[in-house]
Write an enzyme that holds these catalytic residues in place. Structure first.
Site, PDB file in Angstrom:
ATOM      1  N   ASP A  12      -1.291 -10.417  -3.700  1.00  0.00           N
ATOM      2  CA  ASP A  12      -1.093  -9.870  -2.366  1.00  0.00           C
ATOM      3  C   ASP A  12      -1.999 -10.691  -1.435  1.00  0.00           C
ATOM      4  OD1 ASP A  12      -0.527  -7.921  -0.263  1.00  0.00           O
ATOM      5  OD2 ASP A  12      -2.531  -7.138  -0.673  1.00  0.00           O
ATOM      6  N   ASP A  14      -3.263  -9.703   2.430  1.00  0.00           N
ATOM      7  CA  ASP A  14      -4.241  -8.935   3.203  1.00  0.00           C
ATOM      8  C   ASP A  14      -5.018  -7.975   2.315  1.00  0.00           C
ATOM      9  OD1 ASP A  14      -3.512  -9.715   6.075  1.00  0.00           O
ATOM     10  OD2 ASP A  14      -1.581  -9.065   5.314  1.00  0.00           O
ATOM     11  N   ASP A 173      -4.172  -4.648  -3.843  1.00  0.00           N
ATOM     12  CA  ASP A 173      -5.157  -3.633  -3.448  1.00  0.00           C
ATOM     13  C   ASP A 173      -4.516  -2.308  -3.062  1.00  0.00           C
ATOM     14  OD1 ASP A 173      -4.015  -4.530  -1.025  1.00  0.00           O
ATOM     15  OD2 ASP A 173      -5.851  -4.110   0.097  1.00  0.00           O
TER      16      ASP A 173
END
Length: 222
Positions: A12, A14, A173
């Protein structure tokens, strides 16, 4: 010939590869200011990040007085325009990331990005930070068309296919990263330092790391 157990490690963007909260907060506050709203702190914005720009704007408006009826597209365009022009003022890779990428590269592992960020912005940011050329594939939230972003597993499958296939780990996250990885048959690794919406232990990931120094040793053991 490396006997490393994974052919591909996807990330991922961000809150996983790059701490982008400062620049995203500035862009959101620019749009909120145009709507006559008070600015939000970076700590308030962090949990709003991860489901795309429209979601971010709606969350920001909701937190500062509510989402107006018939939300003007000009606020969305203003947010995107400001962000694109200021995409890497504060954004930096998380500690240990570059060293982890170096190690994976030395092992012959293909690395890639699958993000709900617009592909154009993902490529621009990764290019500004010198990371774009290290990725075998960069898949954005709009790459496959509407409704094909995480938590759908389709963009992770597309990332794996673009990298030539093979056993894959996906690092993220959010619960959307974990769901998408699971649906695509990839091993999920959650980072404890990201833009967490809930405690990292509650994401349901296969594994958790607290620093990028832990990533390659973890994957080597699997």
């Amino acid at each position: 010939m490396s006997d490393f157990p994974f052919a591909i490690v996807g990330f991922d963007l961000d809150g996983t590869l790059v701490d982008t909260a400062g620049d995203i907060t500035a862009a959101l506050n620019h749009a909120l200011g145009l709507a006559g709203r008070a600015p939000l702190s970076e700590a308030e914005v962090r949990p709003m990040i991860g489901l795309g720009t429209q979601h971010l704007l709606e969350q920001g408006l909701s937190a500062t007085g509510g989402v107006p009826e018939g939300l003007s597209p000009r606020l969305y365009e203003a947010l995107l325009g400001f962000y694109e022009a200021n995409i890497a003022v504060h954004s930096r890779p998380f500690p240990g990331l570059v060293e982890a990428l170096d190690r994976l590269d030395a092992l012959g592992v293909r690395t890639a990005v699958m993000t709900n960020k617009l592909e154009q912005l993902a490529r621009l940011l990764l290019g500004e930070l010198g990371l774009a050329g290290r990725m075998a594939a960069i898949i954005g939230g709009d790459t496959l068309g509407p409704g094909k972003a995480k938590p759908s597993p389709e963009p992770i499958r597309a990332m794996i296919e673009a990298c030539g296939g093979g056993r894959t780990a996906f690092v993220g996250d959010s619960i959307f990263d974990v769901m998408a990885a699971r649906g695509a048959g990839a091993t999920s690794v959650a980072v404890g330092f990201g833009f967490l919406h809930q405690p990292v232990e509650e994401l349901g990931a296969d594994h958790v790391i607290g620093h990028y120094a832990e990533l390659v040793p973890l994957l080597e053991r699997l």
